[in-house]
Design a protein around this motif. Structure first.
Motif, PDB file in Angstrom:
ATOM      1  N   GLU A 237      65.902  -1.838  22.856  1.00 51.70           N
ATOM      2  CA  GLU A 237      66.784  -2.366  23.893  1.00 51.70           C
ATOM      3  C   GLU A 237      66.662  -1.550  25.179  1.00 51.70           C
ATOM      4  O   GLU A 237      67.538  -1.600  26.041  1.00 51.70           O
ATOM      5  CB  GLU A 237      68.240  -2.348  23.390  1.00 51.70           C
ATOM      6  N   ARG A 270      61.184 -10.608  26.971  1.00 46.33           N
ATOM      7  CA  ARG A 270      62.129 -10.095  25.974  1.00 46.33           C
ATOM      8  C   ARG A 270      63.074 -11.195  25.500  1.00 46.33           C
ATOM      9  O   ARG A 270      63.313 -11.346  24.305  1.00 46.33           O
ATOM     10  CB  ARG A 270      62.919  -8.929  26.562  1.00 46.33           C
ATOM     11  N   LYS A 274      63.160 -12.557  21.710  1.00 47.19           N
ATOM     12  CA  LYS A 274      64.366 -12.383  20.901  1.00 47.19           C
ATOM     13  C   LYS A 274      64.858 -13.726  20.377  1.00 47.19           C
ATOM     14  O   LYS A 274      65.243 -13.854  19.212  1.00 47.19           O
ATOM     15  CB  LYS A 274      65.471 -11.728  21.736  1.00 47.19           C
TER      16      LYS A 274
END
Length: 292
Positions: A237, A270, A274
């Motif tokens: 993260e 990202r 995800k």
């Protein structure tokens, strides 16, 4: 195999240029035999019935149905039927560029592998035969795609990742060069420093590196930085700015370069990754619930 050597091999394989010369299916009567030749092309053969005898250099092999065999260019070879049954054989002749020829020969591949998914293998040859007779402008692309699939299968079944990859150019310490790059992606990497590891003049180092890796040192470093950035974006993260710092780039430069390479920004990459991962987990969970 060390990761550095595996990286070299992977880059070599990624740049393979192959051309299908001829492919077909034939059945041969008992007693058929082709005398020794030294062709300048490679051969794949897949036996579907009967038994064949292969002579490569001074070694003899007997292959059963479900065997995919590989005959390297420039080797003394002969083959024929064995026993009283017809031999059913799919085959393909193909050529490689000289540099690719050297790479494949350096791998010291086995003469044959046993095929687990026989239907899949048969379909690959059937597809190749069909493409050979089509008149589309994509004919050569389709032929090449199937050939590369065959080659990839053969390499995987031969467990080439466990092979010691030897080549004369490897007298230069390429392991140390690639290991240094991997350990220093977070900072500025100088060609002069890499050349010292290889004991080469910087100009000659660039040429040698490109011959082995298929790209310049700068391109390789950039590719590795993008690859590590992708990994960090998916597995952590960390803010994009921190990811950029860990791969030796300014935030704005990583974003610009990342978009040029992938077509999307790091943030978009990202988010998409995800979401894809979440959807995959949800689907897996749903399937497991349905089974139970």
């Amino acid at each position: 195999m060390k990761p550095t050597i595996e990286s070299i091999l992977q880059n070599q394989l990624n740049n393979i240029q192959a051309e299908v010369i001829m492919t077909a299916y034939n059945e041969f009567e008992p007693g058929w035999f082709e005398q020794k030749t030294e062709p300048d092309f490679f051969r794949f053969g897949y036996t579907v019935k009967g038994e064949a005898r292969l002579n490569i250099q001074n070694d003899t092999y007997f292959v059963q149905p479900g065997t995919l065999y590989f005959l390297p260019a420039g080797t003394k070879q002969s083959f024929g039927t064995e026993g009283n049954e017809k031999l059913g054989l799919y085959w393909c002749h193909f050529r490689l560029e000289l540099s690719d020829f050297q790479v494949i020969n350096a791998l010291q591949l086995p003469p044959f592998v046993y095929v687990k998914d026989k239907e899949m293998m048969k379909n690959l040859f059937i597809k190749m035969n069909e493409y050979q007779h089509c008149k589309s402008i994509t004919r050569e692309l389709r032929l090449k795609s199937v050939l590369l699939e065959l080659l990839a299968y053969y390499l995987e079944e031969s467990h080439v990742q466990r092979t010691t990859f030897q080549q004369s150019d490897f007298e230069v310490k390429w392991n140390e060069v690639l290991a240094y790059i991997e350990a220093n992606l977070h900072q500025n990497i100088q060609i002069e420093e890499l050349a010292k590891f290889a004991f080469l003049h910087p100009n000659y180092f660039i040429t040698s590196f490109k011959n082995i890796m298929g790209c310049s040192p700068i391109q390789y470093v950039t590719n590795r930085r993008i690859a590590i950035a992708k990994q960090l974006l998916m597995e952590t993260e960390l803010p994009v700015a921190v990811v950029a710092k860990q791969v030796g780039m300014q935030n704005h430069y990583l974003s610009r370069l990342f978009k040029r390479y992938t077509g999307i920004t790091p943030v978009q990459y990202r988010r998409i990754g995800k979401n894809t991962g979440t959807n995959r987990k949800t689907l897996t969970t749903r399937m497991n619930e349905e089974k139970s």
